[in-house]
Design a protein around this motif. Structure first.
Motif, PDB file in Angstrom:
ATOM      1  N   LEU A  18       0.875  -1.055  -0.108  1.00 56.24           N
ATOM      2  CA  LEU A  18       0.060  -0.080  -0.019  1.00 56.24           C
ATOM      3  C   LEU A  18       1.083   1.041   0.020  1.00 56.24           C
ATOM      4  CD1 LEU A  18      -2.215  -2.075   0.838  1.00 56.24           C
ATOM      5  CD2 LEU A  18      -3.052  -0.271   2.139  1.00 56.24           C
ATOM      6  N   ARG A  19       0.719   1.970  -1.027  1.00 56.98           N
ATOM      7  CA  ARG A  19       1.538   3.261  -1.061  1.00 56.98           C
ATOM      8  C   ARG A  19       0.633   4.547  -1.038  1.00 56.98           C
ATOM      9  NH1 ARG A  19       4.745   4.147  -6.756  1.00 56.98           N
ATOM     10  NH2 ARG A  19       2.430   4.030  -7.468  1.00 56.98           N
ATOM     11  N   VAL A  24       4.806   4.098   2.654  1.00 58.12           N
ATOM     12  CA  VAL A  24       4.279   2.385   2.413  1.00 58.12           C
ATOM     13  C   VAL A  24       3.861   2.160   3.638  1.00 58.12           C
ATOM     14  CG1 VAL A  24       5.271   1.933   0.217  1.00 58.12           C
ATOM     15  CG2 VAL A  24       6.567   1.473   2.569  1.00 58.12           C
ATOM     16  N   LEU A  25       2.828   1.243   3.678  1.00 54.34           N
ATOM     17  CA  LEU A  25       2.001   0.725   4.978  1.00 54.34           C
ATOM     18  C   LEU A  25       2.749  -0.817   5.068  1.00 54.34           C
ATOM     19  CD1 LEU A  25      -0.873   1.246   6.853  1.00 54.34           C
ATOM     20  CD2 LEU A  25      -0.559  -1.275   6.124  1.00 54.34           C
ATOM     21  N   TRP A 112       2.986   3.429   8.543  1.00 49.81           N
ATOM     22  CA  TRP A 112       3.433   3.941   7.520  1.00 49.81           C
ATOM     23  C   TRP A 112       4.899   4.259   7.657  1.00 49.81           C
ATOM     24  CZ3 TRP A 112       0.541   3.738   3.262  1.00 49.81           C
ATOM     25  CH2 TRP A 112      -0.884   3.900   3.434  1.00 49.81           C
ATOM     26  N   PHE A 113       5.675   3.968   6.452  1.00 47.24           N
ATOM     27  CA  PHE A 113       7.007   4.203   6.367  1.00 47.24           C
ATOM     28  C   PHE A 113       7.564   4.900   5.371  1.00 47.24           C
ATOM     29  CE2 PHE A 113       6.636   0.455   9.015  1.00 47.24           C
ATOM     30  CZ  PHE A 113       7.379   0.899  10.254  1.00 47.24           C
ATOM     31  N   GLU A 114       8.469   5.998   5.379  1.00 47.64           N
ATOM     32  CA  GLU A 114       9.073   6.647   4.027  1.00 47.64           C
ATOM     33  C   GLU A 114      10.455   5.707   4.144  1.00 47.64           C
ATOM     34  OE1 GLU A 114       9.564  10.431   5.358  1.00 47.64           O
ATOM     35  OE2 GLU A 114       7.361  10.986   5.185  1.00 47.64           O
ATOM     36  N   GLY A 119      15.539   1.138   6.036  1.00 46.48           N
ATOM     37  CA  GLY A 119      16.731   0.269   6.472  1.00 46.48           C
ATOM     38  C   GLY A 119      16.947  -0.188   7.897  1.00 46.48           C
ATOM     39  N   SER A 120      16.161   0.408   8.541  1.00 52.46           N
ATOM     40  CA  SER A 120      16.302   0.029  10.156  1.00 52.46           C
ATOM     41  C   SER A 120      15.157  -1.138  10.650  1.00 52.46           C
ATOM     42  CB  SER A 120      16.054   1.418  11.248  1.00 52.46           C
ATOM     43  OG  SER A 120      14.819   1.868  10.851  1.00 52.46           O
ATOM     44  N   LEU A 121      14.366  -1.478   9.692  1.00 50.44           N
ATOM     45  CA  LEU A 121      13.498  -2.466  10.101  1.00 50.44           C
ATOM     46  C   LEU A 121      13.898  -3.850   9.734  1.00 50.44           C
ATOM     47  CD1 LEU A 121      10.301  -0.664   8.171  1.00 50.44           C
ATOM     48  CD2 LEU A 121      10.985  -0.591  10.512  1.00 50.44           C
TER      49      LEU A 121
END
Length: 138
Positions: A18-19, A24-25, A112-114, A119-121
């Protein structure tokens, strides 16, 4: 779409990226989950017997996020295939409703992430980072 003889016996999985603009979710899988616990993953799930994968995606997004998405009109943006799994990933840019964690037994969070956050996930699969980065660049 029908499941071919080549797909018989494979676990059919449908998921969505999902964007919303530049984010993105993702869903955080509960630590108690047997498969891929404690990772960030795409919303989605298993295709039920006799179910069209695109219709399954719409159902899964409704069950997991409480949103209504249209049935995808095109092919998946990406597919993974192993000896036991066939996973399809569609890009979803529009839906009705606000995504929430409607399946707390599967996910303990949705967020939600940009690009700068990704990179930290701890992602469910090593290929997700490059896939998500590409999705956010376009």
């Amino acid at each position: 779409m029908t499941i071919s003889a080549a797909d018989a016996g494979l676990v059919q999985i449908v998921t969505a990226v999902l964007r919303d603009g530049d984010r993105v979710l993702l869903c955080h899988r509960c630590a108690a989950r047997r498969n891929n616990p404690d990772v960030w993953d795409f919303p989605g799930g298993h295709v039920e017997d006799g179910e069209d994968p695109k219709e399954s995606l719409v159902r899964e997004l409704r069950e997991e996020l409480g949103i209504t998405a249209s049935k995808p009109s095109g092919p998946p943006m990406h597919e993974f295939r192993t000896a036991t799994i066939h996973m399809r990933i569609w890009l979803v840019d529009s839906w009705t409703g606000t995504p929430v964690n409607a399946a707390p037994n599967e996910h303990d969070a949705v967020a939600w992430f940009e690009t700068s956050d990704l990179g930290s996930l701890r992602l469910a699969h090593e290929s997700y980072l490059s896939m998500l980065t590409a999705v956010l660049v376009t």
